[in-house]
Design a protein around this motif. Structure first.
Motif, PDB file in Angstrom:
ATOM      1  N   ASN A  17      -3.658   0.498  11.141  1.00 32.36           N
ATOM      2  CA  ASN A  17      -3.827   0.807   9.725  1.00 32.36           C
ATOM      3  C   ASN A  17      -2.482   1.028   9.042  1.00 32.36           C
ATOM      4  O   ASN A  17      -1.744   1.951   9.388  1.00 32.36           O
ATOM      5  N   ILE A  18      -2.175   0.156   8.081  1.00 32.86           N
ATOM      6  CA  ILE A  18      -0.943   0.254   7.296  1.00 32.86           C
ATOM      7  C   ILE A  18      -1.310   0.797   5.919  1.00 32.86           C
ATOM      8  O   ILE A  18      -1.960   0.112   5.121  1.00 32.86           O
ATOM      9  N   ALA A  62       3.852  -6.917   3.986  1.00 34.13           N
ATOM     10  CA  ALA A  62       3.460  -6.232   5.219  1.00 34.13           C
ATOM     11  C   ALA A  62       2.277  -6.883   5.900  1.00 34.13           C
ATOM     12  O   ALA A  62       2.228  -6.962   7.134  1.00 34.13           O
ATOM     13  N   GLY A  63       1.278  -7.372   5.102  1.00 36.46           N
ATOM     14  CA  GLY A  63       0.036  -7.738   5.759  1.00 36.46           C
ATOM     15  C   GLY A  63      -0.806  -8.812   5.132  1.00 36.46           C
ATOM     16  O   GLY A  63      -2.040  -8.775   5.265  1.00 36.46           O
ATOM     17  N   SER A  76       2.994  -8.343   9.750  1.00 36.19           N
ATOM     18  CA  SER A  76       2.145  -7.809  10.824  1.00 36.19           C
ATOM     19  C   SER A  76       1.243  -8.866  11.447  1.00 36.19           C
ATOM     20  O   SER A  76       0.598  -8.608  12.465  1.00 36.19           O
ATOM     21  N   GLY A  80      -2.862  -5.807  11.396  1.00 34.20           N
ATOM     22  CA  GLY A  80      -2.999  -4.564  10.653  1.00 34.20           C
ATOM     23  C   GLY A  80      -3.985  -4.645   9.509  1.00 34.20           C
ATOM     24  O   GLY A  80      -4.113  -5.679   8.847  1.00 34.20           O
ATOM     25  N   VAL A 113       0.850   3.450  10.205  1.00 37.50           N
ATOM     26  CA  VAL A 113       2.093   3.203   9.475  1.00 37.50           C
ATOM     27  C   VAL A 113       1.869   3.568   8.014  1.00 37.50           C
ATOM     28  O   VAL A 113       0.815   3.256   7.456  1.00 37.50           O
ATOM     29  N   ASN A 115       3.785   2.967   4.373  1.00 33.71           N
ATOM     30  CA  ASN A 115       4.869   2.316   3.631  1.00 33.71           C
ATOM     31  C   ASN A 115       4.968   2.925   2.239  1.00 33.71           C
ATOM     32  O   ASN A 115       3.993   2.951   1.487  1.00 33.71           O
ATOM     33  N   PRO A 220       8.510  -3.066   3.384  1.00 28.40           N
ATOM     34  CA  PRO A 220       7.306  -3.530   4.070  1.00 28.40           C
ATOM     35  C   PRO A 220       7.555  -4.520   5.198  1.00 28.40           C
ATOM     36  O   PRO A 220       6.674  -4.720   6.050  1.00 28.40           O
ATOM     37  N   SER A 223       7.600  -2.015   7.889  1.00 30.92           N
ATOM     38  CA  SER A 223       6.257  -1.490   8.124  1.00 30.92           C
ATOM     39  C   SER A 223       5.386  -2.507   8.857  1.00 30.92           C
ATOM     40  O   SER A 223       4.638  -2.156   9.781  1.00 30.92           O
ATOM     41  N   GLY A 224       5.463  -3.769   8.448  1.00 35.31           N
ATOM     42  CA  GLY A 224       4.699  -4.802   9.134  1.00 35.31           C
ATOM     43  C   GLY A 224       5.134  -4.962  10.579  1.00 35.31           C
ATOM     44  O   GLY A 224       4.303  -5.153  11.479  1.00 35.31           O
ATOM     45  N   ALA A 227       3.708  -2.158  12.658  1.00 32.87           N
ATOM     46  CA  ALA A 227       2.300  -2.412  12.970  1.00 32.87           C
ATOM     47  C   ALA A 227       2.157  -3.447  14.075  1.00 32.87           C
ATOM     48  O   ALA A 227       1.297  -3.322  14.961  1.00 32.87           O
TER      49      ALA A 227
END
Length: 276
Positions: A17-18, A62-63, A76, A80, A113, A115, A220, A223-224, A227
């Motif tokens: 979970n981001i 990130a996702g 990610s 994520g 995570v 962000n 991000p 962050s990615g 994850a």
């Protein structure tokens, strides 16, 4: 070097979970909607939709959904979920109290995570307490270093339990706007970053997809990557994931001076994480 990292990593959904603490995320964007699994609002806005345009762009880096014939892949790579935690209002601003509340909500709900492509001067005790709570809950916390071309600390990035991210350009030089200094940990690309934008009118004027600049875009990526590491090596804790990211960076101009470490390298980080 994300594609190389993806070849080494777990690339199916792992319920990592981001939490994107930002101006909201467009819930109808075709490259994001299916990955949004939690929504919360800590602003005075009547909607968690992104009417400013910033949070949707950050979320895509990130996702963004992978292999759906839309846009591209978030860092990610489908490992994520995205949590839309709106802590900045429709004008792109918000108090530290709302950000702190968003951090606590995400941490209590089980974020892996967080962000935060946001920041300001001074910080607050409530913000620092929220960061420490999340860290003690095992969350990897990432924040942008700021866009003022200064070594003046920006919060929450400057807190010890946060990975502070500067921005580099296409030549691995510090982006002209990026903050720097002792409190900045790593760098990541932050100039001309193409990502998702709201499918409707917004303050930034970026519709569907577009490019933006900022340490907000650099954060991000980290962050990615966090994850991706967590999905691949689920027994690693937040401190070890941070160690893998920071100890595997590429030595670029400014490494060790403008930022404590260098520019992130996703492939090297995955390899390093496998040894920890």
């Amino acid at each position: 070097m994300a594609p190389e990292a993806w070849c080494r990593a777990v690339i199916t959904s792992q319920d990592i979970n981001i939490a994107i603490l930002d101006t909201g995320i467009d819930p109808n964007h075709p490259d994001l909607a299916a990955k949004i699994t939690k929504t919360a609002n800590f602003t005075t806005s009547p909607t968690t939709d992104d009417l400013f345009g910033h949070g949707t762009h950050v979320a895509g880096i990130a996702g963004a959904i992978t292999n759906n014939l839309v846009f591209g892949a978030g860092t990610s790579f489908n490992s994520g979920n995205l949590w839309n935690i709106k802590v900045l209002g429709d004008d792109g601003t918000g108090p530290f109290s709302g950000i702190a509340a968003g951090i606590v909500d995400a941490a209590d709900a089980g974020a892996n995570v967080i962000n935060m492509s946001l920041g300001g001067a001074g910080g607050s005790q409530a913000l620092e307490d929220a960061v420490n709570l999340a860290f003690n809950n095992g969350v990897v916390i990432v924040a942008s270093a700021g866009n003022d071309n200064t070594d003046t600390p920006s919060f929450p990035a400057a807190y010890a339990n946060v990975i502070s991210v500067a921005a580099t350009d296409e030549n691995d030089q510090k982006a002209s706007f990026s903050n720097f200094g002792d409190g900045v940990d790593v760098a990541a690309p932050g100039v001309g970053i193409f990502s998702t934008c709201p499918t409707h009118a917004n303050v930034l004027g970026c519709i569907n997809f577009g490019s933006l600049n900022g340490t907000s875009q650099a954060a991000p990526f980290v962050s990615g990557l966090a994850a991706l590491i967590k999905a691949t090596f689920p027994l690693l804790n937040n401190q070890t994931i941070r160690q893998a990211i920071e100890s595997s960076t590429d030595d670029v101009p400014g490494s060790g001076t403008l930022y404590q470490f260098g520019r992130i390298n996703a492939n090297s980080a995955i390899i390093t994480a496998g040894t920890l």
